[in-house]
Write a protein that holds these residues in place. Structure first.
Motif, PDB file in Angstrom:
ATOM      1  N   UNK A  30      25.712 -44.922 -45.876  1.00 13.29           N
ATOM      2  CA  UNK A  30      25.571 -46.346 -45.588  1.00 13.29           C
ATOM      3  C   UNK A  30      24.102 -46.683 -45.382  1.00 13.29           C
ATOM      4  N   UNK A  31      23.669 -47.794 -45.983  1.00 10.41           N
ATOM      5  CA  UNK A  31      22.244 -48.162 -45.934  1.00 10.41           C
ATOM      6  C   UNK A  31      22.091 -49.555 -45.311  1.00 10.41           C
ATOM      7  N   UNK A  68      21.803 -44.290 -43.056  1.00 10.38           N
ATOM      8  CA  UNK A  68      20.362 -44.083 -43.224  1.00 10.38           C
ATOM      9  C   UNK A  68      19.611 -44.790 -42.089  1.00 10.38           C
ATOM     10  N   UNK A  69      18.564 -44.125 -41.597  1.00 13.01           N
ATOM     11  CA  UNK A  69      17.818 -44.646 -40.446  1.00 13.01           C
ATOM     12  C   UNK A  69      16.721 -45.602 -40.919  1.00 13.01           C
ATOM     13  N   UNK A  70      16.956 -46.893 -40.765  1.00 11.81           N
ATOM     14  CA  UNK A  70      15.949 -47.888 -41.155  1.00 11.81           C
ATOM     15  C   UNK A  70      15.484 -48.654 -39.919  1.00 11.81           C
ATOM     16  N   UNK A  71      14.373 -49.360 -40.063  1.00 17.58           N
ATOM     17  CA  UNK A  71      13.781 -50.096 -38.947  1.00 17.58           C
ATOM     18  C   UNK A  71      13.683 -51.583 -39.300  1.00 17.58           C
ATOM     19  N   UNK A  93      15.890 -49.377 -49.210  1.00 17.60           N
ATOM     20  CA  UNK A  93      16.861 -48.929 -50.227  1.00 17.60           C
ATOM     21  C   UNK A  93      16.295 -47.795 -51.081  1.00 17.60           C
ATOM     22  N   UNK A  94      15.014 -47.899 -51.445  1.00 12.90           N
ATOM     23  CA  UNK A  94      14.378 -46.843 -52.257  1.00 12.90           C
ATOM     24  C   UNK A  94      14.276 -45.537 -51.470  1.00 12.90           C
ATOM     25  N   UNK A  95      13.911 -45.646 -50.193  1.00 11.24           N
ATOM     26  CA  UNK A  95      13.832 -44.444 -49.354  1.00 11.24           C
ATOM     27  C   UNK A  95      15.211 -43.812 -49.170  1.00 11.24           C
ATOM     28  N   UNK A 148      17.364 -60.234 -52.873  1.00 11.70           N
ATOM     29  CA  UNK A 148      18.495 -59.541 -53.500  1.00 11.70           C
ATOM     30  C   UNK A 148      18.193 -59.187 -54.952  1.00 11.70           C
ATOM     31  N   UNK A 149      17.500 -60.086 -55.640  1.00 13.24           N
ATOM     32  CA  UNK A 149      17.117 -59.816 -57.034  1.00 13.24           C
ATOM     33  C   UNK A 149      16.166 -58.621 -57.094  1.00 13.24           C
ATOM     34  N   UNK A 150      15.249 -58.516 -56.126  1.00 12.94           N
ATOM     35  CA  UNK A 150      14.312 -57.377 -56.085  1.00 12.94           C
ATOM     36  C   UNK A 150      15.044 -56.068 -55.809  1.00 12.94           C
ATOM     37  N   UNK A 151      16.018 -56.104 -54.908  1.00 11.46           N
ATOM     38  CA  UNK A 151      16.805 -54.889 -54.631  1.00 11.46           C
ATOM     39  C   UNK A 151      17.574 -54.474 -55.884  1.00 11.46           C
ATOM     40  N   UNK A 152      18.150 -55.447 -56.569  1.00 14.61           N
ATOM     41  CA  UNK A 152      18.893 -55.141 -57.799  1.00 14.61           C
ATOM     42  C   UNK A 152      17.968 -54.517 -58.848  1.00 14.61           C
ATOM     43  N   UNK A 153      16.774 -55.081 -59.015  1.00 13.08           N
ATOM     44  CA  UNK A 153      15.833 -54.580 -60.020  1.00 13.08           C
ATOM     45  C   UNK A 153      15.385 -53.159 -59.694  1.00 13.08           C
ATOM     46  N   UNK A 154      15.218 -52.856 -58.413  1.00 11.23           N
ATOM     47  CA  UNK A 154      14.720 -51.539 -58.011  1.00 11.23           C
ATOM     48  C   UNK A 154      15.804 -50.463 -58.046  1.00 11.23           C
ATOM     49  N   UNK A 155      16.992 -50.786 -57.505  1.00 16.37           N
ATOM     50  CA  UNK A 155      18.060 -49.781 -57.361  1.00 16.37           C
ATOM     51  C   UNK A 155      18.991 -49.717 -58.560  1.00 16.37           C
TER      52      UNK A 155
END
Length: 450
Positions: A134-135, A160-163, A172-174, A205-212
């Motif tokens: 889970x992220x 995943x440990x996020x801040x 998401x990339x990490x 959201x568009x940036x997350x989609x493009x990256x992942x």
């Protein structure tokens, strides 16, 4: 959610059954009433118009008018068209055929239930022999990250440990790199929501989609919001090209318009539905089965699947051995109650049984069944192991002790023992009928006497 809709459909079809022979005129009258039922349920008006046209076209055909049971044929047409409206009768599985880790992105407005749905989806995937991570990528809502971590702990699924100060895309990339190094094959991305759609949210959201490059982009729609959920889903689809919809809070008391409209308006399938707050309350969406539920016809297939998931095969075999060796005791009865509880509330189980709708309403009026079952379990758990194996040991003083220990009255204990004795006699008759009789009783819930 569909109780009110079911009652109104039932009233319409009751009038149809009253006609000895259906004519085009009384079919048209019935369709006018169906139109009103759907509009009152907050179904999109264009969807209603197309639905009524499809049903009418089929219902006034010669195959129906010449039928021996024309009213039943009309009901059959309505059921089939409802299923088609919600997705052509097929269940849509997730597309996870890609090199791991496969990303699943959940999106939607704030309050739709994305974070809880992430946990539910993670639990389902783990049961399907996958290894999810889970992220938490919602850095804006207070405590959103902690909420997902809490959900993960409850189900023993890693998070995943996020801040809060990090860029969601970087999170998401990490997380993807972490999954690659640690053997997780599925990422479930809990993205940020807003109270309403804005460009900043969509841009992120568009940036997350493009990256992942997520394999699945699932829009989580709050079924309680009716047509608003449909309009929001359309906006998200235009920006992200969603692959499917998860309807949350389908156990609520909204009118059901979102469930009936969202597939037709967006063109994207409903893949899952959330049917409660428990973390295992996520079901694959079957349009044909949902159509049957709406029309009060039950859903036996889903009930069987629920039972297979909830009941451990080894425990079922042990229970059968116990019944053969010791007979039907309060101990085996308690074990059966606990197995039933794993399947969900009695109300949800009854809804899946054909024709049980009216019986369920009567049961509800009597304060049954979940509260009563909890009381029964508390009474049995307050007994000693010897008393559970042989209820004849329970005399007056023991009954008083059991009542005090379970927070009930002596009358409650007496009533349970009386009804149990009757059930035990019935079980003995079944055992005399041989293995087939015993298996038949087990298949019907073990002769539950309540």
């Amino acid at each position: 959610m569909f109780d009110n809709l079911t009652d109104k459909f039932d009233a319409v079809f009751k009038k149809l059954r009253g006609h000895g022979r259906l004519t085009e005129q009384n079919i048209q009258e019935a369709m006018r009433e169906v139109r009103l039922v759907l509009l009152e349920a907050d179904v999109n008006f264009r969807v209603v118009k197309n639905f009524i046209a499809s049903v009418t076209e089929r219902a006034v055909g010669q195959e129906v008018l010449k039928s021996l049971t024309p009213a039943q044929q009309v009901i059959k047409v309505v059921r089939e068209e409802l299923g088609r409206l919600m997705g052509e009768g097929e269940a849509y599985e997730l597309d996870l055929a890609a090199r791991p880790p496969v990303s699943i992105m959940l999106c939607g407005l704030q309050g739709a239930g994305k974070t809880t749905t992430c946990g539910k989806l993670g639990l389902k995937l783990r049961r399907d022999k996958r290894s999810p991570l889970l992220v938490p990528a919602d850095i804006y809502r207070p405590a959103a990250i902690e909420q997902l971590k809490t959900v993960g702990r409850q189900m023993d699924i890693p998070v995943f440990d996020s801040q809060p100060g990090q860029d969601p895309v970087v999170i998401c990339e990490n997380a993807r790199r972490y999954a690659e190094l640690n053997g997780y094959d599925t990422l479930i991305l809990d993205t940020a929501g807003r109270l309403h759609i804005d460009e900043e949210l969509m841009g992120e959201l568009v940036r997350i989609k493009a990256s992942l490059q997520p394999r699945e982009i699932l829009f989580v729609a709050d079924a309680m919001t009716g047509q608003d959920a449909v309009n929001v889903a359309k906006s998200f689809d235009e920006k992200l090209d969603i692959t499917g919809v998860i309807l949350s809070k389908l156990d609520g008391d909204a009118r059901g318009g979102a469930a009936l409209s969202i597939r037709a308006v967006t063109g994207k399938p409903i893949k899952f539905v959330g049917l409660g707050e428990k973390l295992d309350a996520l079901e694959v969406f079957h349009p044909d089965r949902m159509a049957q539920r709406i029309l009060g016809m039950g859903d036996v297939l889903s009930l069987i699947e629920k039972a297979q998931t909830a009941v451990d095969k080894e425990q079922a075999a042990d229970l059968e051995q116990k019944l053969r060796k010791e007979g039907f005791t309060l101990e085996t009865f308690r074990d059966q109650l606990q197995a039933i509880k794993k399947m969900g509330s009695m109300e949800s189980i009854l809804k899946m049984i054909p024709g049980a709708g009216k019986a369920m309403k009567q049961v509800k009026d009597m304060g049954m069944p979940d509260k009563e079952l909890k009381k029964i379990e508390a009474i049995i758990c307050s007994m000693t192991p010897k008393e559970r194996r042989d209820h004849r040991l329970i005399n007056g003083s023991r009954r008083l002790r059991i009542a005090k220990g379970s927070g009930t009255t002596v009358q409650d204990v007496n009533q349970l023992l009386k009804r149990f004795t009757e059930a035990q006699k019935m079980m003995k008759k079944m055992q005399k009928a041989g293995p087939k009789g015993l298996k038949g009783m087990l298949g019907r819930g073990g002769g539950l006497p309540f």
